[in-house]
Each structure stands twice: as C-alpha cells, then as structure tokens.
Design an enzyme around this catalytic site. Structure first.
Site, PDB file in Angstrom:
ATOM      1  N   ARG A   1     -63.128  35.430  22.015  1.00 40.34           N
ATOM      2  CA  ARG A   1     -62.060  36.450  22.129  1.00 40.34           C
ATOM      3  C   ARG A   1     -62.593  37.725  22.376  1.00 40.34           C
ATOM      4  O   ARG A   1     -63.349  38.278  21.599  1.00 40.34           O
ATOM      5  CB  ARG A   1     -61.218  36.598  20.784  1.00 40.34           C
ATOM      6  CG  ARG A   1     -60.047  37.484  20.893  1.00 40.34           C
ATOM      7  CD  ARG A   1     -59.037  37.427  19.717  1.00 40.34           C
ATOM      8  NE  ARG A   1     -57.973  38.323  19.583  1.00 40.34           N
ATOM      9  CZ  ARG A   1     -57.984  39.699  19.280  1.00 40.34           C
ATOM     10  NH1 ARG A   1     -59.089  40.114  18.772  1.00 40.34           N
ATOM     11  NH2 ARG A   1     -56.850  40.252  19.423  1.00 40.34           N
TER      12      ARG A   1
ATOM     13  N   HIS B   1     -59.163  45.770  16.887  1.00 45.60           N
ATOM     14  CA  HIS B   1     -59.128  44.876  17.718  1.00 45.60           C
ATOM     15  C   HIS B   1     -57.826  43.931  18.110  1.00 45.60           C
ATOM     16  O   HIS B   1     -57.958  42.886  18.153  1.00 45.60           O
ATOM     17  CB  HIS B   1     -60.499  43.763  17.341  1.00 45.60           C
ATOM     18  CG  HIS B   1     -61.730  44.373  17.370  1.00 45.60           C
ATOM     19  ND1 HIS B   1     -62.552  44.294  18.419  1.00 45.60           N
ATOM     20  CD2 HIS B   1     -62.237  45.279  16.496  1.00 45.60           C
ATOM     21  CE1 HIS B   1     -63.633  44.695  18.162  1.00 45.60           C
ATOM     22  NE2 HIS B   1     -63.734  45.275  17.090  1.00 45.60           N
TER      23      HIS B   1
ATOM     24  N   PHE C   1     -65.889  52.685   6.765  1.00 49.58           N
ATOM     25  CA  PHE C   1     -65.148  52.147   8.011  1.00 49.58           C
ATOM     26  C   PHE C   1     -63.748  52.506   7.986  1.00 49.58           C
ATOM     27  O   PHE C   1     -63.012  52.852   9.088  1.00 49.58           O
ATOM     28  CB  PHE C   1     -65.221  50.475   8.011  1.00 49.58           C
ATOM     29  CG  PHE C   1     -64.582  49.665   9.147  1.00 49.58           C
ATOM     30  CD1 PHE C   1     -65.417  50.027  10.352  1.00 49.58           C
ATOM     31  CD2 PHE C   1     -63.583  48.920   8.943  1.00 49.58           C
ATOM     32  CE1 PHE C   1     -64.838  49.264  11.308  1.00 49.58           C
ATOM     33  CE2 PHE C   1     -63.174  48.357  10.164  1.00 49.58           C
ATOM     34  CZ  PHE C   1     -63.730  48.484  11.434  1.00 49.58           C
TER      35      PHE C   1
ATOM     36  N   HIS D   1     -65.132  35.623  11.315  1.00 48.48           N
ATOM     37  CA  HIS D   1     -65.801  36.163  10.372  1.00 48.48           C
ATOM     38  C   HIS D   1     -67.327  36.099  10.397  1.00 48.48           C
ATOM     39  O   HIS D   1     -67.882  35.026  10.431  1.00 48.48           O
ATOM     40  CB  HIS D   1     -65.317  35.450   8.893  1.00 48.48           C
ATOM     41  CG  HIS D   1     -65.811  35.848   7.726  1.00 48.48           C
ATOM     42  ND1 HIS D   1     -66.783  36.769   7.667  1.00 48.48           N
ATOM     43  CD2 HIS D   1     -65.198  35.659   6.358  1.00 48.48           C
ATOM     44  CE1 HIS D   1     -66.747  37.201   6.254  1.00 48.48           C
ATOM     45  NE2 HIS D   1     -66.003  36.392   5.598  1.00 48.48           N
TER      46      HIS D   1
ATOM     47  N   ARG E   1     -53.164  38.841   7.330  1.00 47.93           N
ATOM     48  CA  ARG E   1     -52.531  38.931   8.836  1.00 47.93           C
ATOM     49  C   ARG E   1     -51.899  37.535   8.917  1.00 47.93           C
ATOM     50  O   ARG E   1     -51.081  37.227   9.601  1.00 47.93           O
ATOM     51  CB  ARG E   1     -53.895  39.133   9.769  1.00 47.93           C
ATOM     52  CG  ARG E   1     -53.395  39.370  11.051  1.00 47.93           C
ATOM     53  CD  ARG E   1     -54.648  39.519  11.900  1.00 47.93           C
ATOM     54  NE  ARG E   1     -55.403  38.706  12.062  1.00 47.93           N
ATOM     55  CZ  ARG E   1     -55.594  37.727  13.069  1.00 47.93           C
ATOM     56  NH1 ARG E   1     -54.507  37.639  13.932  1.00 47.93           N
ATOM     57  NH2 ARG E   1     -56.564  36.639  13.097  1.00 47.93           N
TER      58      ARG E   1
ATOM     59  N   TYR F   1     -63.427  40.484   6.375  1.00 47.93           N
ATOM     60  CA  TYR F   1     -62.730  39.798   7.240  1.00 47.93           C
ATOM     61  C   TYR F   1     -61.914  38.580   6.598  1.00 47.93           C
ATOM     62  O   TYR F   1     -60.773  38.551   7.173  1.00 47.93           O
ATOM     63  CB  TYR F   1     -63.911  39.064   8.488  1.00 47.93           C
ATOM     64  CG  TYR F   1     -64.483  39.997   9.107  1.00 47.93           C
ATOM     65  CD1 TYR F   1     -65.307  40.976   8.895  1.00 47.93           C
ATOM     66  CD2 TYR F   1     -63.899  40.114  10.824  1.00 47.93           C
ATOM     67  CE1 TYR F   1     -65.753  41.813   9.907  1.00 47.93           C
ATOM     68  CE2 TYR F   1     -64.681  40.964  11.643  1.00 47.93           C
ATOM     69  CZ  TYR F   1     -65.493  41.907  11.089  1.00 47.93           C
ATOM     70  OH  TYR F   1     -66.041  42.993  12.027  1.00 47.93           O
TER      71      TYR F   1
ATOM     72  N   ARG G   1     -68.952  44.110   5.903  1.00 47.53           N
ATOM     73  CA  ARG G   1     -68.028  43.146   6.720  1.00 47.53           C
ATOM     74  C   ARG G   1     -67.913  41.855   6.423  1.00 47.53           C
ATOM     75  O   ARG G   1     -66.826  41.335   6.461  1.00 47.53           O
ATOM     76  CB  ARG G   1     -68.751  43.048   8.245  1.00 47.53           C
ATOM     77  CG  ARG G   1     -68.783  44.388   9.151  1.00 47.53           C
ATOM     78  CD  ARG G   1     -69.509  43.985  10.405  1.00 47.53           C
ATOM     79  NE  ARG G   1     -68.665  43.342  11.101  1.00 47.53           N
ATOM     80  CZ  ARG G   1     -69.101  42.523  12.330  1.00 47.53           C
ATOM     81  NH1 ARG G   1     -70.553  42.844  12.684  1.00 47.53           N
ATOM     82  NH2 ARG G   1     -68.328  41.825  13.269  1.00 47.53           N
TER      83      ARG G   1
ATOM     84  N   ASN H   1     -69.775  42.970  19.397  1.00 40.85           N
ATOM     85  CA  ASN H   1     -69.314  44.078  20.423  1.00 40.85           C
ATOM     86  C   ASN H   1     -70.109  44.216  21.797  1.00 40.85           C
ATOM     87  O   ASN H   1     -71.200  43.702  21.841  1.00 40.85           O
ATOM     88  CB  ASN H   1     -69.344  45.464  19.663  1.00 40.85           C
ATOM     89  CG  ASN H   1     -68.055  45.614  18.911  1.00 40.85           C
ATOM     90  OD1 ASN H   1     -67.286  44.940  18.915  1.00 40.85           O
ATOM     91  ND2 ASN H   1     -68.266  46.716  17.932  1.00 40.85           N
TER      92      ASN H   1
ATOM     93  N   ARG I   1     -53.812  42.911  14.314  1.00 40.51           N
ATOM     94  CA  ARG I   1     -55.088  43.239  13.692  1.00 40.51           C
ATOM     95  C   ARG I   1     -55.411  44.840  13.491  1.00 40.51           C
ATOM     96  O   ARG I   1     -54.829  45.539  14.419  1.00 40.51           O
ATOM     97  CB  ARG I   1     -56.262  42.660  14.612  1.00 40.51           C
ATOM     98  CG  ARG I   1     -56.463  41.429  14.576  1.00 40.51           C
ATOM     99  CD  ARG I   1     -57.368  40.668  15.547  1.00 40.51           C
ATOM    100  NE  ARG I   1     -57.735  39.336  15.810  1.00 40.51           N
ATOM    101  CZ  ARG I   1     -57.030  38.517  16.387  1.00 40.51           C
ATOM    102  NH1 ARG I   1     -55.812  38.925  16.888  1.00 40.51           N
ATOM    103  NH2 ARG I   1     -57.428  37.189  16.298  1.00 40.51           N
TER     104      ARG I   1
END
Ligand code: HDD
Length: 682
Positions: free
Chosen positions: A113, A76, A162, A340, A370, A363, A359, A149, A73
């Site tokens: 996670r 994170h 970002f 997401h 990924r 995602y 955001r 978070n 990632r």
C-alpha cells in the site's frame, strides 16, 4: 526446504478467492438470504401514506448504509494498493534465518500500500509530502510487514513526539485549513522548535516529495533493524526498495496543476500500469553493519534522522518484488489492510531505536479503533497464508469457530496445546541483546547532530535540484503568516547552508541569518536523482493530430513508440475516429478539454491539414507548457509550424522529423532522457 520452483502460485491470491462474491446475475436478497420482490418503494400505509416500521428491507438497507464508513487512518489516510510477488536472488542464510530470505525457489506473495501521509482520504495524490510504502510479505512463517516510506529518515527521534508532529502538520485545528499541505504556521513552528527535523525537511522540500509515480519511488525501512542467523549471530540492517524504472519526480508546477486536473494521478498511473501488464518492479536491498561496529560510525545507528551513506555502506540487492494484480475491492483490501512494523518472522528483530520502539505500540492500537476490535487479523486481506492457533478468543466480529473446551495454557486436557515450539521448530525467539542502564527520560548525546546530514543532502544535489529545494522552501515559508516563525525557520536552515537560507530570507521578506553556516563538505552521489536510472519505458506520450494527418507515417511512428513500451494517447479536435491520408483512421482518446500537458511525459505533435482556430490555440498552449516543463517534444508535418511559432526548434529535446533520418528512434531516445534542464526557460 523445497527445491521445486513454484513461481506461479500465489497463496494469498488463492486464499482471497474463497471470500470473493459475484452479485451480477443474481436475485436480490436481504442479508438474511430472503429474496425481495421490490427494491424501489418503501412499505407505506397507502401510496401517499407514512412508511411502516415493519419494513425490514428498508431498515436493513438504510442501517447498513448509515454504517458504511470507518475512521480513516490518522496518518497515511489516502492510499492505493496492489498485490504481487517477491523473489529472492540469493540465499541470505549467512545473515538471517528468515525462510523467505533463504529459499530462492519460492515466490512470497506481497500486498503493497502506497500512501500520502498528511491529507485525508479524499485529498489529491500529487501534493508535496512523504509517501508511505508499506509491504506485507505473506511468508510460510507468518506475515512480515516492512512499513516503509519513500524518504530514508524521519522528522523526529523519539516516538513520544509523534502526536506533536502530526498535530503540527495536519490542518490547523481552528479552521481545518490547509488540506494535505505543510505550507502553514503550525508545521513550520514545529520544525523551527524541533530541529531534529532538519534532515527530513530537506528531503520533503526536495523533488522526492513530489514523485512522478508510485512506480518510480524508492522505499526505505528507515530504522535500523536486526537480522539474526540460525547460529544466533546478529547484524544491523537497513532495508531499501529500488524501483527498476529509477526515481523520478514531477515539477512543482505540474504537481499543483494535477491536484485539480487529476487528483487520482498516482492511482490511475499504478492501476493502468498493472492492468496493461506493465508490472512495476522494485528490488530489495540491504545495508548491513556488523554488530561489533555499532559504535564505530560517525552517527548513531539508532537515530532515525540518519542515513547510512550508500558510498560507505553499499546497498546489496537481494531480491525483486513485482506488482502484478490490482485489488478487486478497494475497501475490503486497501482500506482494511492493517500493517505493523512489529509483524516480524524468525531471523528479523528490532533495535533500540526509540522511534521504532514506540511504533511497536502504536500500530495495533490504531487498528483496534479503526477496524473495530481485536479480530482484525481475521479480515481476509490481513490473514496469514499459514494457519494461526492460540488461546485468544471472542471479541467484536470474531469469525473463527474455535472447537473444544480448552483456551488456556498450560493445560492437560488438550495435551498442553497449542503450545510453544523451539526455535529449531520455527518458534520466534527474541535476540538476547544485553541491556543495562538507569531508567531515564533523556536522549543520548549521540543524537544531537541535527545538521551534518542535512548539509550532506544539500551538497549532493545538482544545481537544478537545489533550485527546486530553494523554491519549495520559499513557497512553504511564503505561506506562513507569522513573521517570527518565518525568521526562526530561516535561521535554522542557515545551519544547513547559509546561501540557501539567505536566498529564502530575501524571498520571504525576513532578515538574512547571521550565523556562519555549515562547514560540512561531504557529498553522497546516491542521493541525487540525477544519478538514477533513466529509460523511456512506460513513459506517456500525448499525440496531437487532426484530420488529414499523414496516415502511413503516424501509424509507423506510433507502432515504434508502442514497441518501445511507451503509452500513447491521441488528442484531437473531437474524441473518436480521425481520418488521415491513405485512409488511415486513428481513434482519439481525448480533446484538449480532457487532456492537459501535465498528464504526459512528452508530446508528439503531428497536426493535420484541417484544423480549427481553437484547436491551434489549444495546441500552442499545450506544447508551450510541455516545453516549459522541459519535456521531450517530437514534431512532424503540419506539427512543425508550432515549434516555429514558439521558437522551440533547435532547442534541446526537440526532435523534428524532417531533420533526422530515424525520427522514432531519436524521439524515443529523447523520451528516455525525461527532461532537458539545459533549455533556457524564462
Ligand atoms: Fe507510521 C501508518 C510509515 C513513524 C504511527 N506509518 C503508517 C503507514 C506507513 C507508515 C507507510 C501506512 C500504513 C498503511 O498503508 O496502512 N511511520 C512510517 C514510517 C515511520 C513512521 C516509515 C518512521 C520511520 N508511525 C510512525 C511513528 C508512529 C506511527 C513514530 C507512532 C508512534 N503510522 C502510525 C499509525 C498508523 C501509521 C498511527 C496510521 C494508520 C496505521 O498506522 O495503520 O499507527
């Protein structure tokens, strides 16, 4: 809605069972199912000759191996996850039509996670950083992701910044140094030149950024979201996770040492807690603001650098999540899970927070690279527990075999299905917020106060917490090489608190700032960790004992500690059995080579009649370090001499068996206190 209490079933775990494979006890085959008679020698032309192209087994094995890694990632990267369930305490239908927030008789499966943000996959757990706290709720209406978070605000206000933020905090591009740390020039250059980060930085410099355990962190959805009820009425909401064990932290010195001694400290902690049945629990809380009050707050509720102080808008606790199962396979589950913030269910909606809006794009985009294509929702861990039907087809790694000719809407050949359904039948309907305005690249003037809440945070800290924040700033800025960046940073934080900035300036050798400082005097007691829950449950005790220890007494004390839900590990001269008086034998888990004081929350020193010089020296060091970390220390019999050597007896949090009638109870009480800040440590 069913009234049946169905608390033990977890549909997600059942679903994953269908994909599990046990290889143990089976014959080795290729991926084509062909049994092989040999797996150690490649096929060669002669036993000293070259390998042959036709060796399909060799080719398959190596090719698969060569492709085992996927990109980590971009942030994170280092994470650790577990399964669990969410139970609702009370029906929230007044605020939302989300079914999992209405029915108190069902358990919703979750997968959580936890992560660090900055470091790569192989970095250490205990570095100074925000922690990710991402939860996937597998609801009857599809997946809902609360991608949170452990810090309630963010560095920036608009998602377009970002990439800049991440480029600044990641290792510097010329030499890829430092790993998993913000103590470097580009990060602080970004901070000083993007002052909206002030509030988040205060949290990052605080103890929140070095948690004792994933089990002891709060989680925050950060953004303002919307709840919408069945009548279409909307409310603004902020989501909170509150750990039942309270919010607790390491000391910076412990955190530093643990990165070397046990880089997997948080992973081990969570894994062991779940394996030992000490299931972590987090309560879900909501802060709610009526739509009419959107513009009545002292801050803009769309600004992700702002909290809603809990004393002004209380957190209403509405449910509880219990993590009760570790993963079976790290890669298949923890690594391949795809979160997401845009995964919502009817009754939960977005706001115009420009960070959230960005955001919502990022995602899916990142999962495409990924996880290698658009079918990552078919990976077992990501599948909803309800079926999905639409006209999306094909793409890399498609697994579903869609039957039939029709893959378009509108159609007549399949009766115009799959087709949309009305909100009353469960169809998602976006909240019909009225919006108007000119297209403009700008930030609202209501987003410009960067310092008031940073000062609120500082004002709410105890003297010990303030000391830690000052030390953290001094460490981080002390590692910055550019004098100019150091000076700019100190000047910036004078806007938060002048005394803080002056102290840092002195320590890092730059000019004290000349600004007037802040005139904000407000506090929010909920921000201080001193006001959290303190209890002994699941704390870890190191028991130091040697041959000839007092058998009956130690056996009794250990039973009391275990009954109080404490985790006990024995350290002795050698691993294995240690013989005490009255033929009591206890098994030592560790020696001083494998156990260090920073791995424990407290120490019980018993010693014994037979110890070597080296053991004594190591024991003194161990206790000295634990004492300097303000930890509770219990001592009995030969152990008491160590307190005398170090002059610890009579100090706060030092419990001596000879001096007290009910030693275990007093020691457990001290452990529940966690740290004794009133010790004088030089
Ligand atoms: Fe993010 C991962 C939380 C802002 C873009 N983010 C990621 C994860 C968490 C968060 C917990 C890890 C998910 C997992 O365990 O797989 N992110 C946040 C929070 C934010 C935030 C609480 C601010 C309120 N993030 C944010 C912004 C952007 C991103 C503004 C981009 C515009 N985040 C990502 C990402 C990641 C990610 C690049 C990397 C891996 C992933 O998404 O799946 O898309």
């Amino acid at each position: 809605m069913t009234n049946e209490r169905n608390l033990d079933k977890n549909k997600k775990k059942d679903q994953l069972d269908d994909y599990k494979v046990t290889d143990q006890g089976k014959a080795l085959t290729t991926n084509q199912g062909l049994k092989m008679s040999e797996d150690e020698f490649s096929l060669k032309a002669g036993d000293r000759g070259p390998t042959l192209m036709e060796d399909f087994h060799f080719r398959e094995k190596l090719t698969h191996f060569d492709h085992e890694r996927i990109p980590e990632r971009v942030v994170h990267a280092r994470g650790f996850a577990a399964h669990g369930d969410f139970e609702l305490y009370e029906n929230m239908s007044k605020y939302t039509r989300a079914k999992f927030l209405q029915n108190t008789s069902i358990k919703t499966p979750v997968f959580v996670r936890f992560s660090t943000v900055n470091g790569s996959r192989g970095s250490a757990d205990t570095v100074r950083d925000a922690r990710g706290f991402a939860t996937k709720f597998f609801t009857e209406e599809g997946n809902y992701d609360l991608v949170a978070n452990n810090i309630p605000v963010f560095f920036i206000q608009d998602a377009i910044k970002f990439p800049d933020l991440v480029h600044a905090f990641k290792p510097e591009p010329d030499n890829d140094i430092p790993q998993a740390s913000t103590a470097h020039d580009t990060f602080w250059d970004f901070v000083a030149n993007n002052q909206e980060s002030a509030h988040m930085i205060m949290w990052i410099m605080s103890d929140r950024a070095i948690p004792r355990s994933f089990r002891m962190m709060e989680g925050f959805g950060v953004h303002t979201f919307r709840l919408v009820n069945a009548q279409g009425k909307a409310y603004f909401v902020k989501f909170h996770w509150k750990p039942k064990l309270g919010v607790h932290s390491l000391l910076w010195d412990e955190s530093h040492k643990l990165t070397g001694i046990d880089p997997d400290f948080h992973r081990n902690d969570l894994w062991n807690a779940i394996n030992n049945g000490k299931y972590p629990e987090f309560e879900l809380g909501v802060q709610i603001i009526n739509e009419e009050d959107e513009l009545n707050m002292e801050f803009d509720i769309l600004d992700a650098t702002k909290i809603w102080p809990e004393e002004i808008i209380p957190v209403k606790i509405i449910g509880k999540m219990t993590l009760n199962k570790n993963v079976d396979n790290f890669f298949a589950e923890t690594e391949q899970v795809a979160f997401h913030p845009g995964n919502v269910v009817p009754g939960i909606d977005f706001t115009n927070d420009p960070l959230l809006q960005g955001r919502l794009f990022s995602y899916t985009d990142t999962q495409l690279i990924r996880l290698g294509g658009p079918n990552f929702h078919e990976i077992p861990i990501n599948r909803p527990v309800v079926p999905f039907h639409n006209n999306q087809r094909e793409g890399y790694r498609r697994q579903t075999i869609n039957v039939g000719k029709v893959s378009y809407h509108r159609n007549s050949l399949a009766g115009n299905t799959p087709g949309p359904v009305s909100p009353s039948e469960g169809g998602y309907e976006h909240y019909q917020e009225k919006v108007e305005g000119r297209k403009i690249r700008a930030r609202s003037s209501s987003f410009t106060d960067h310092f008031s809440q940073a000062t609120l945070f500082w004002n709410s800290m105890t003297p010990v917490e303030k000391m830690h924040i000052t030390d953290a700033f001094s460490f981080e800025l002390g590692k910055v090489k550019s004098e100019s960046v150091k000076q700019q940073s100190v000047n910036m934080f004078a806007n938060v608190n002048l005394e803080l900035a002056v102290t840092i300036a002195k320590r890092i050798g730059v000019n004290p700032p000349t600004s007037e400082g802040s005139d904000v005097t407000a506090t929010s007691p909920a921000l201080s960790q001193q006001n959290t829950i303190f209890k002994p449950d699941t704390r870890k005790v190191a028991v130091i004992l040697a041959k000839g220890f007092n058998g009956p007494e130690v056996k009794y004390v250990l039973k009391q500690l275990k009954d109080a839900d404490l985790t006990v590990e024995i350290i002795s001269e050698n691993q294995g059995n240690v013989l005490g008086t009255n033929d009591v034998i206890l098994k030592a888990d560790h020696t001083f080579q494998t156990a260090k004081s920073v791995m424990y929350d407290s120490v019980y020193i018993v010693n014994g009649s037979q110890t070597s010089k080296r053991f004594n020296k190591d024991a003194v060091y161990f206790i000295d370090e634990a004492f300097s970390h303000y930890k509770p220390i219990g001592a009995s019999h030969e152990g008491i001499q160590y307190l005398t050597v170090n002059h610890f007896d009579g100090k706060p949090g030092v419990v001596v068996a000879d001096e007290i009638s009910n030693f275990p109870e007093a020691f457990i009480y001290a452990i529940g206190h966690h740290r004794f800040w009133n010790r004088k440590i030089v």
